[in-house]
Write a protein that holds these residues in place. Structure first.
Motif, PDB file in Angstrom:
ATOM      1  N   HIS A  30       0.833  -1.202   0.000  1.00 23.75           N
ATOM      2  CA  HIS A  30       0.000   0.000   0.000  1.00 23.75           C
ATOM      3  C   HIS A  30       0.876   1.264   0.000  1.00 23.75           C
ATOM      4  O   HIS A  30       0.631   2.200  -0.772  1.00 23.75           O
ATOM      5  N   GLU A  31       1.877   1.288   0.862  1.00 22.92           N
ATOM      6  CA  GLU A  31       2.794   2.432   0.905  1.00 22.92           C
ATOM      7  C   GLU A  31       3.550   2.564  -0.419  1.00 22.92           C
ATOM      8  O   GLU A  31       3.747   3.677  -0.931  1.00 22.92           O
ATOM      9  N   ARG A  33       2.483   1.717  -3.408  1.00 23.80           N
ATOM     10  CA  ARG A  33       1.569   2.280  -4.412  1.00 23.80           C
ATOM     11  C   ARG A  33       1.454   3.793  -4.254  1.00 23.80           C
ATOM     12  O   ARG A  33       1.498   4.528  -5.235  1.00 23.80           O
ATOM     13  N   LYS A  34       1.324   4.273  -3.017  1.00 20.98           N
ATOM     14  CA  LYS A  34       1.205   5.714  -2.781  1.00 20.98           C
ATOM     15  C   LYS A  34       2.458   6.458  -3.261  1.00 20.98           C
ATOM     16  O   LYS A  34       2.367   7.490  -3.923  1.00 20.98           O
ATOM     17  N   GLU A  37       2.626   6.173  -7.199  1.00 26.74           N
ATOM     18  CA  GLU A  37       1.630   7.029  -7.855  1.00 26.74           C
ATOM     19  C   GLU A  37       2.077   8.486  -7.870  1.00 26.74           C
ATOM     20  O   GLU A  37       1.952   9.168  -8.880  1.00 26.74           O
ATOM     21  N   GLU A  38       2.603   8.955  -6.751  1.00 27.28           N
ATOM     22  CA  GLU A  38       3.057  10.341  -6.687  1.00 27.28           C
ATOM     23  C   GLU A  38       4.230  10.581  -7.645  1.00 27.28           C
ATOM     24  O   GLU A  38       4.269  11.586  -8.350  1.00 27.28           O
ATOM     25  N   THR A  55      -1.955   5.823 -12.576  1.00 28.35           N
ATOM     26  CA  THR A  55      -2.921   5.001 -11.844  1.00 28.35           C
ATOM     27  C   THR A  55      -2.934   3.539 -12.287  1.00 28.35           C
ATOM     28  O   THR A  55      -3.388   2.672 -11.542  1.00 28.35           O
TER      29      THR A  55
END
Length: 77
Positions: A30-31, A33-34, A37-38, A55
């Motif tokens: 999850h971290e 992906r964040k 994405e940024e 995305t």
């Protein structure tokens, strides 16, 4: 104290001179992906890409490793 980090390789399906991808160190998927994405969003907006540029990500787990927080250098004046 030992900590766990994971190394991931993230791609977005775009091809330039080769596959567009980044390596990410994160505690969990999850971290990762964040963070990815940024990073892709900054690059994508600078290059006028569509939202899918940041995305539509494929995350590949590479390796888990332990590390110990430590001082890596001194700067004294």
């Amino acid at each position: 104290m030992m900590n766990i980090m994971n190394l991931y390789y993230v791609t977005n399906g775009y091809i330039g001179c080769g596959e567009v991808g980044i390596s990410v160190l994160a505690k969990c998927r999850h971290e990762c992906r964040k963070i990815a994405e940024e990073a892709f969003k900054v690059q994508g907006l600078d290059s006028n890409h569509k939202e899918s540029y940041w995305t539509n990500l494929k995350i590949e787990f590479i390796e888990e490793f332990e590390y110990k927080a430590q001082v890596v250098g001194w700067n004294a004046t």
